[in-house]
Enzyme design. Structure first.
Site, short mmCIF file in Angstrom:
data_model
loop_
_atom_site.label_atom_id
_atom_site.label_comp_id
_atom_site.label_asym_id
_atom_site.label_seq_id
_atom_site.Cartn_x
_atom_site.Cartn_y
_atom_site.Cartn_z
N PRO A 5 0.89 -1.02 -0.08
CA PRO A 5 -0.01 -0.04 -0.13
C PRO A 5 0.80 1.17 0.11
O PRO A 5 2.22 1.32 0.33
CB PRO A 5 -0.83 -0.03 1.43
N VAL A 31 4.33 3.00 2.54
CA VAL A 31 5.19 1.92 3.47
C VAL A 31 6.85 1.97 2.98
O VAL A 31 7.30 1.18 3.89
CB VAL A 31 4.49 0.49 3.20
N GLY A 32 7.12 2.89 2.13
CA GLY A 32 8.46 3.17 1.96
C GLY A 32 8.99 2.33 0.91
O GLY A 32 10.20 2.12 0.76
N LYS A 33 8.32 2.11 -0.17
CA LYS A 33 8.87 1.27 -1.31
C LYS A 33 9.80 2.16 -2.21
O LYS A 33 10.80 1.58 -2.29
CB LYS A 33 7.60 0.90 -2.18
N SER A 66 -14.22 -12.41 -1.26
CA SER A 66 -14.01 -12.76 0.14
C SER A 66 -15.11 -12.42 1.07
O SER A 66 -14.83 -12.53 2.37
CB SER A 66 -12.65 -11.89 0.53
N LYS A 99 -5.51 -7.89 6.19
CA LYS A 99 -6.79 -7.93 6.80
C LYS A 99 -6.59 -8.05 8.15
O LYS A 99 -7.51 -7.47 9.00
CB LYS A 99 -7.60 -9.08 6.21
#
Length: 821
Positions: free
Chosen positions: A402, A405-407, A724, A767
């Site tokens: 997401p 997150v620091g990619k 789901s 989740k």
């Protein structure tokens, strides 16, 4: 309709000599006047003032056409109603009213016609082979349209003749002379006006006739000509005309200046060409090299020093030979010169030496990023392999997770740990295949693709190359850029990457490619197969607190100039921001809110407060406003027909509530909440399961035949899809039918089949983290997802109860309360 004076040149010659013409009809010719005619002339000529204008005239409406008194003008008539008008006028006194359309693009309605026009006399009429008519008309007088008295077959109107208001004053005479002087200037500047027309203007004595003559012969637009026509006060008419003429002089002077400059530049260029040719001849006699020869020699030396492979060298030398035999003024010269610039400046053999100290690399990665153990371990493993095998090819890593997150920042850290140059390309929204492979040199403004451009900027052939947002590539008629990336990201092919612009292979095997994405399903399978996927899940609250304490808070304090201000943002405040002011998997919004608290402190400093400044959770309301998100759901009461589900989105995991409500009907199913096709099918499967097992589940007999079911998933503006939520929908439907409340602190996820089996789903780690953030106490998962719990942090698992099920009956027994409590 248009006007063309040339159409009538031959006719005018016939008229003057008295010869027969090809006209179908003719009439009394009104003599073009150089002043008002007070008496009738001999022969066929008549004074304008003696022409009687009827109180009702036929109205000829034309676009972009204004005719002044005394002025002769050609007209083209094509419409059937206008042709009839002309034929009827030729049978009478030949006087018609001419008015102009306000907007030529709109229909010819009364509202689209000017109220002031001209009475004109039809002097000549020509019938053309295609049925149209060409008319030669002369203006008689200004008229005002009082009322339209007829619409069909053509317009007629009651009109009033307008008289000019002429003041015999020195001011009017001065304005007239000034207008004449300005007109002489226009004649000298304008190529479309002959010199004789200035003499004709000088012979006009009356100022009203002079203004009409000048207005008809200078370049005015339709609205300006209409404005002159409508002005009956001659003094005001002269003032308006003076303004228009001054503007026309300015335009003509600028045009003349530009033309002179262009002519001067052409002459200068020709002169320079001859001088250069003479210089070449002199230098040749003296045995000296000219500028072009020096440039060719310099390029030759650069090719030799570039270290390019043999194939690229042959292409460069071939282009250099073309350049040497090409005139410097040729259009192709610049194209070839630019190509050689690219070839000699690419890092064919220039590379940085990798720092293979494994411990140092691990320390740098830990300094720059908290957690992300899998990614750090993979980089350290790569360095370990490079220590043993120096010529190993660079990996193709894909960081998926997401936002926030620091990619992207992780790429900088990897480059720093390896000692390599870092270069980033954003692929979001790229739709042109040439962005990757470049344009062929046959196109004007051609350039290499972004890969080659990035290598030139990096200056080395082994940088860390980050392809950001690879999941957001587009496709259109210009090609598929994701297909072009197949060669770039394939270690077996990219040692000879072919860019259309270079037309020579470039070795990309030493480059360490890193791609980033939020989701995987939009990446083409063939491209995804070439990458090693490393998932970066969302952060937990303790992890966010550690990241904020270690990175975010110190950085924001420094960026706001508060380093020496004794600022202390306590952990309780950071936790308060995490829980009440952000809802995200990453830490991007967390940093924004921390920046908001720093701005409030900075304002206090600017107002004279000396500190110290301590920010606690109690201060957040004053600094950031009321809380934005409510994280806990367990405080709410258990409700009938409302179940708690878990979803995964590209921004991380999330908790959603599924509502089911029944009402008297015939068994119809309604689905709302912007549900996707797969999610709608899951709802239908859940309802079928409930119907098929109604007796076993305690649902009243014929319940679904007598009631309609409505399923709604809140946040209706947000699209939702996926299988789901199937078991969550089934629980909501059964709860509503049995009137049994659902335990609100129990969340669930899983796909349901018609027979009630609970199938595995994806995104379990995200989740579970979302459920933990929301205060859920128990999570029900499919049995086959039990293995995925290993990825969940231990402290999260310690705070949650997990139940693994195989069928919907197990779920119903665990989440539905009895009717009596």
């Amino acid at each position: 309709m248009s006007r063309n004076n040339k159409d009538f040149e031959n006719e005018n010659e016939n008229k003057e000599t008295g010869e027969a013409s090809n006209t179908e009809d003719s009439a009394t010719v009104i003599k073009p006047s150089t002043g008002p005619q007070k008496e009738k002339d001999k022969g066929l000529e008549t004074a304008l003032e003696d022409i009687t204008i009827a109180e009702e005239l036929s109205i000829l409406a034309l676009p972009d056409t204004v005719v002044y008194p005394h002025i002769v003008a050609p007209l083209l008539v094509a419409e059937e109603s206008m042709l009839k008008l002309v034929n009827d006028a030729l049978q009478g006194d030949r006087i018609v009213g001419l008015v102009t359309l306000k907007d030529p693009e709109k229909e010819e309605s009364t509202e689209n016609l000017f109220d002031i026009g001209s009475a004109v006399a039809i002097a000549r009429m020509f019938k053309l082979p295609d049925g149209k008519m060409q008319l030669l008309v002369q203006g008689v007088a200004r008229i005002r349209i009082d009322d339209y008295t007829q619409r069909d077959p053509y317009r007629k109107a009651s009109v009033a003749r307008l008289q000019d208001v002429i003041e015999d004053t020195v001011e009017v005479e001065g304005l007239a002379r000034n207008a004449l002087n300005l007109f002489n200037q226009i004649v000298n500047l304008a190529p479309y006006l002959p010199e004789e027309i200035a003499m004709a203007a000088a012979n006009i004595q009356e100022p009203n006739d002079l203004t009409d003559f000048l207005s008809a012969n200078i370049n005015l637009d339709t609205n300006q000509k209409q404005e002159i026509l409508e002005e009956t006060n001659v003094k005001e008419r002269l003032k308006k005309l003076t303004v228009f003429m001054n503007h026309e002089i300015e335009v003509l002077e600028v045009g003349t200046k530009i033309q002179n400059q262009v002519q001067s530049e052409l002459s200068k260029g020709q002169r320079e060409f001859f001088l250069r040719e003479q210089m070449k001849a002199i230098q040749k006699e003296l045995g000296e090299m000219d500028e072009k020869t020096l440039e060719i020699k310099e390029l030759k030396d650069q090719i030799d020093e570039s270290g390019m492979p043999e194939e690229a060298r042959k292409e460069s030398e071939r282009e250099l030979d073309r350049l040497a035999n090409m005139p410097a003024a040729a259009a192709e010269y610049t194209v070839a010169r630019t190509y050689l610039d690219w070839m000699v400046n690419l890092p064919w053999s220039k590379g940085t030496e990798d720092n293979l100290d494994v411990k140092r690399a691990a320390r740098i990665l830990d300094e720059d990023h908290y957690d992300l153990d899998k990614v750090k371990e993979r980089i350290v493993e790569y360095l370990a392999v490079r220590n043993i095998k120096k010529d190993t090819k660079g990996p193709i890593l894909c960081f998926v997770g997401p936002p926030g997150v620091g990619k992207t920042s992780l790429g900088h850290s990897i480059a720093r740990a390896l000692g390599r140059t870092f270069h980033r390309i954003s692929l979001g929204g790229v739709r042109d295949e040439a962005e990757i492979r470049g344009h062929r040199r046959t196109y004007i403004g051609a350039l290499p693709g972004r890969i080659i451009q990035g290598l030139r900027k990096a200056g080395t052939n082994n940088p860390v190359f980050m392809l950001d947002e690879v999941d957001k590539l587009g496709t259109d008629f210009r090609g598929d850029p994701s297909a072009a990336l197949l060669e770039v990201l394939d270690p077996e092919q990219n040692n000879a990457f072919s860019d259309h612009y270079l037309d020579a292979p470039f070795d990309l095997s030493k480059v360490m490619f890193i791609t980033t994405a939020n989701i995987l399903f939009t990446i083409p399978p063939a491209l995804l197969d070439r990458m090693e996927v490393l998932e970066l899940p969302g952060y937990t609250e303790p992890e966010k607190l550690s990241i904020a304490r270690q990175f975010l808070v110190p950085r924001q304090i420094e960026e706001h100039g508060l380093d020496n201000m004794n600022v202390d943002i306590q952990d309780s405040a950071v936790n308060g921001i995490i829980r009440n002011y952000t809802r995200e998997a990453g830490v991007r919004n967390l940093e924004r809110e921390i920046a908001g608290t720093c701005r409030k402190v900075a304002r206090r400093v600017a107002e004279g407060d000396k500190g110290p400044f301590k920010v606690s959770e109690e201060d957040l309301h004053d600094m950031l406003g009321p809380i934005k998100f409510r994280q806990e759901v367990i405080e709410e009461d258990d409700e009938v027909g409302v179940s708690t589900g878990l979803a995964w989105t590209e921004v991380g995991g999330d908790v959603l509530f599924v509502e089911a409500e029944s009402y008297p009907g015939k068994g119809a199913l309604s689905l709302t909440g912007k549900l996707g096709e797969v999610m709608q099918e899951s709802a239908k499967a859940a309802l079928t399961y409930a119907k098929a097992n109604a007796k076993k589940l305690g649902i009243p007999e014929n319940y679904y035949e007598k009631n309609d079911i409505h399923i709604h998933v809140p946040a209706g503006a947000i699209p939702k899809d996926g299988p789901s939520a199937g078991i969550t929908m089934a629980v909501a439907i059964i709860s509503d039918a049995t009137d049994r409340p659902v335990l609100k602190d129990v969340a669930m996820t899983g796909e349901i089949t018609l027979r009630g089996k609970v199938l595995p789903v994806g995104g379990i780690e995200q989740k579970v983290l979302a459920a933990h953030r929301a205060g859920v106490k128990k999570i029900i998962l499919p049995r086959e997802n039990e293995k995925d719990i290993e990825e969940v942090p231990d402290f999260v698992k310690d705070e949650l109860e997990f139940s693994f099920v195989e069928n919907a009956g197990e779920v119903v027994n665990q989440v539905l309360k009895d009717r009596n409590g």
